[in-house]
Scaffold this active site. Structure first.
Site, PDB file in Angstrom:
ATOM      1  N   LYS A  55       8.246   0.749   5.523  1.00  0.00           N
ATOM      2  CA  LYS A  55       7.080   1.905   5.097  1.00  0.00           C
ATOM      3  C   LYS A  55       5.746   1.270   5.537  1.00  0.00           C
ATOM      4  O   LYS A  55       5.593  -0.184   5.600  1.00  0.00           O
ATOM      5  CB  LYS A  55       6.897   1.871   3.438  1.00  0.00           C
ATOM      6  CG  LYS A  55       5.755   2.358   2.940  1.00  0.00           C
ATOM      7  CD  LYS A  55       4.722   1.385   2.022  1.00  0.00           C
ATOM      8  CE  LYS A  55       4.817   0.311   2.329  1.00  0.00           C
ATOM      9  NZ  LYS A  55       3.537  -0.440   1.721  1.00  0.00           N
ATOM     10  N   THR A  56       4.999   1.792   6.255  1.00  0.00           N
ATOM     11  CA  THR A  56       3.447   1.558   6.258  1.00  0.00           C
ATOM     12  C   THR A  56       2.836   2.674   7.244  1.00  0.00           C
ATOM     13  O   THR A  56       3.443   3.208   8.304  1.00  0.00           O
ATOM     14  CB  THR A  56       3.215   0.283   7.012  1.00  0.00           C
ATOM     15  OG1 THR A  56       1.991   0.042   7.514  1.00  0.00           O
ATOM     16  CG2 THR A  56       3.890   0.101   8.364  1.00  0.00           C
TER      17      THR A  56
ATOM     18  N   ARG B  49       1.293  -5.700  -5.234  1.00  0.00           N
ATOM     19  CA  ARG B  49       1.288  -6.794  -3.987  1.00  0.00           C
ATOM     20  C   ARG B  49       1.821  -8.265  -4.290  1.00  0.00           C
ATOM     21  O   ARG B  49       1.668  -9.025  -3.619  1.00  0.00           O
ATOM     22  CB  ARG B  49      -0.215  -6.667  -3.275  1.00  0.00           C
ATOM     23  CG  ARG B  49      -0.454  -5.402  -2.591  1.00  0.00           C
ATOM     24  CD  ARG B  49      -1.894  -5.537  -1.774  1.00  0.00           C
ATOM     25  NE  ARG B  49      -2.183  -4.385  -1.296  1.00  0.00           N
ATOM     26  CZ  ARG B  49      -1.802  -3.678   0.064  1.00  0.00           C
ATOM     27  NH1 ARG B  49      -0.933  -4.482   0.606  1.00  0.00           N
ATOM     28  NH2 ARG B  49      -2.344  -2.771   0.340  1.00  0.00           N
TER      29      ARG B  49
ATOM     30  N   ASP C 194       5.610  -7.309   5.544  1.00  0.00           N
ATOM     31  CA  ASP C 194       5.436  -8.630   4.586  1.00  0.00           C
ATOM     32  C   ASP C 194       6.379  -8.660   3.475  1.00  0.00           C
ATOM     33  O   ASP C 194       6.879  -9.419   2.995  1.00  0.00           O
ATOM     34  CB  ASP C 194       4.129  -8.882   4.042  1.00  0.00           C
ATOM     35  CG  ASP C 194       2.917  -9.792   5.139  1.00  0.00           C
ATOM     36  OD1 ASP C 194       3.351 -10.413   5.805  1.00  0.00           O
ATOM     37  OD2 ASP C 194       1.849  -8.929   5.332  1.00  0.00           O
TER      38      ASP C 194
ATOM     39  N   ASP D  69       0.189   2.092   8.735  1.00  0.00           N
ATOM     40  CA  ASP D  69      -0.348   1.593   9.752  1.00  0.00           C
ATOM     41  C   ASP D  69       0.600   1.770  11.508  1.00  0.00           C
ATOM     42  O   ASP D  69      -0.082   1.577  12.276  1.00  0.00           O
ATOM     43  CB  ASP D  69      -0.773   0.180   9.844  1.00  0.00           C
ATOM     44  CG  ASP D  69      -1.942  -0.155   8.483  1.00  0.00           C
ATOM     45  OD1 ASP D  69      -2.578   0.917   8.220  1.00  0.00           O
ATOM     46  OD2 ASP D  69      -2.166  -1.254   8.444  1.00  0.00           O
TER      47      ASP D  69
ATOM     48  N   GLY E  72       0.759  -1.230  -0.081  1.00  0.00           N
ATOM     49  CA  GLY E  72      -0.006   0.140   0.156  1.00  0.00           C
ATOM     50  C   GLY E  72       0.751   1.323   0.188  1.00  0.00           C
ATOM     51  O   GLY E  72       1.779   1.317   0.460  1.00  0.00           O
TER      52      GLY E  72
END
Length: 547
Positions: free
Chosen positions: A198-199, A141, A172, A201, A77
């Site tokens: 990176k994220t 992805r 992941d 979240d 993402g």
């Protein structure tokens, strides 16, 4: 390409680098490392990349550097700042040797396998400096986990004379980077693999990674929107706003936005799991606060809900675990059935306790839990309209209380889901600087012959000059977890720690936020002005670093 006035001005912003990365660099190695858990299993799976030391970059007088070509992949993402990682990669490669080349593989890891790429040039990178999104080269992805993929990728790596691949992604994607690094090391192919954290979240975090990039910008973006809704709420004084926020596996976004905006209610999935709360417990808690405010004449408020809440309700979590195993082993029997037959199939195959939970869930939610998993084997919780489910159940509870004479207010609910709104925002000064430093660090890891490492930047609540840059072996962050019915090596996700400073600060203040109207309106991200406004970090990071 047409650009906005803001983008034109931001293109001229030169990200600030830590002192250690401003000139020539050498590495200082620390002690050997081991994985966070399952050491024997991880060591057996990664014999060539396990146990490597932590490294830190320190200034040196040495200037010579070997020529290297590098490939870069954006994976998973979008997160604000990805383009600045690539800008940092490009600038540092050219600084070390003007003949160095940077290739971008298009649309994620699939670009490596399918040989889709472009060369990133000075003119090309200039269009994307300090911009949001991943549109420079696109993302995808595709999971890199098969030998055929590794070998197919090697063909284009050899053709372009690439020495190293940088994978910019979440837990992941970086797990896949580690698997690829191990394979190329075992085969002695001489291809290095480096990861970048990176994220939005915020769950790719540990002792070495203080924050994942994009979290700062995304939470500031969401907090602006929440603040706007709070102000509208406090103006109209007639709606309860239920706002679902991204964060499938952890509640870091919801918690950070709560600390920034002070809503009436914020649910934290990890607390709900720790307290073994049921869906009804949650509904009664929210309804109780709504009733209390109604008694004061305040029939309005704001509720923040983490996207992954459903999975953290223990009874539902147990159900999901069994459903995951069931779909992993019997998915072929199940997928072509009609919805009614699918429901019957599941009910006949579940254990008694989980069957009971499945039957009590609203039919729409039960159906969503039994749909196909995402590529990582996870329930696609973003498809579950948790905010509507909760507000409707709260409405039913209040109606029941009204009949019993326990409640006499008015209840009208509005719903929001803030997800994609934050993933491609123009990066904050913090993320612009942090990402650029990560890109420079990745190049230095390559120049110093490292593979299977993730670039890191620490001490991030200090001034940029004092940030510390280096690398951490990806194996250090790994453990074994069940995915798609099998035990797999994965980077351990960081959940909200209930004894951590950010949650404690929230817990100490939430009761007064529930009773009173103490909204904070953060406003938009600021790029120019006083450093204490423009360069400030998240509340989470400030509290964790006790600054």
């Amino acid at each position: 390409m047409e650009i906005s006035a803001l983008q034109k001005e931001r293109a001229g912003y030169q990200p600030k680098l830590p002192k250690a990365l401003q000139g020539a660099v050498k590495i200082k190695e620390g002690e050997p490392t081991k994985s966070v858990d399952n050491q024997d299993d991880i060591k057996k799976l990664f014999p060539n990349t396990y146990g490597m030391p932590l490294v830190e970059f320190v200034p040196t007088d040495k200037t010579e550097s070997k020529a290297v070509n590098v490939g870069v992949i954006l994976s998973g993402g979008q997160a604000p700042g990805g383009h600045n990682v690539i800008s940092g990669l490009f600038d540092e490669l050219k600084k070390l040797n003007p003949n160095n080349r940077l290739y971008g593989f298009l649309m994620g890891p699939g670009g490596l396998v399918d040989h889709n790429y472009i060369e990133i040039t000075a003119d090309f990178v200039q269009q994307y400096r300090n911009t949001g999104g991943f549109d420079m080269i696109g993302s995808g992805r595709t999971k890199l986990e098969q030998v055929e993929q590794f070998e197919k990728g090697l063909e284009i790596i050899r053709q372009l004379d690439i020495n190293a691949i940088v994978i910019i992604g979440g837990d992941d994607s970086n797990t896949n980077a580690c698997v690829l690094a191990e394979y190329y090391a075992a085969k002695k192919y001489g291809v290095q693999v480096i990861g970048c954290p990176k994220t939005i979240d915020g769950d790719l975090k540990n002792d070495q990674i203080e924050t994942s990039f994009g979290f700062d910008t995304a939470t500031k973006t969401y907090s602006e929107l929440i603040g706007n809704i709070e102000r509208d709420c406090n103006s109209a004084r007639k709606y309860w706003h239920f706002i679902k926020l991204m964060g499938r596996s952890a509640s870091h976004i919801a918690l950070e936005c709560a600390l920034q905006t002070q809503p009436n209610i914020c649910l934290v999935s990890e607390e709900i799991q720790a307290k073994d709360q049921t869906l009804n417990d949650i509904i009664e808690h929210i309804a109780g606060i709504i009733a209390h405010r109604a008694a004061q004449g305040n029939n309005y408020g704001v509720v923040l809900i983490p996207e992954g809440l459903i999975e953290f309700i223990p009874a539902v979590g147990r159900l999901i675990q069994e459903l995951n195993d069931l779909l992993a082993s019997h998915g072929a029997d199940y997928k072509d059935l009609e919805p009614a037959a699918q429901r019957e199939y599941i009910l006949t195959h579940l254990s008694a306790g989980n069957r009971s939970t499945f039957e009590t869930l609203p039919e729409g939610v039960a159906h969503q839990l039994s749909l196909d998993r995402d590529p990582h084997g996870n329930v696609q919780v973003s498809l579950i309209e948790t905010e509507k489910l909760i507000s409707e159940m709260v409405g039913a509870k209040l109606a029941q209380w009204k009949k019993e004479g326990k409640y006499n207010g008015k209840y009208s609910a509005l719903h929001h889901f803030f997800g994609y709104e934050g993933r491609c925002a123009a990066p904050s000064n913090f993320d612009a600087d942090y990402c650029y430093a990560l890109g420079v660090s990745a190049v230095q890891l390559i120049a110093n012959d490292k593979t299977g490492y993730m670039a890191i930047v620490k001490n991030t609540t200090a001034s940029t000059d004092e940030w510390k840059a280096g690398g951490v072996p990806i194996t250090m962050m790994m453990n074994m977890e069940k995915r798609n019915g099998e035990m797999k090596p994965v980077i351990r996700k960081a959940l909200v720690e209930l004894d951590g400073a950010p949650f404690k600060e929230f817990a100490a203040r939430r009761d007064s936020w529930a009773r009173e109207t103490n909204y904070v309106y953060p406003g938009p991200i600021q790029y120019w002005g006083p450093a204490d406004i423009c360069d400030r970090t998240t509340k989470t990071l400030q509290l964790e670093q006790a600054k």
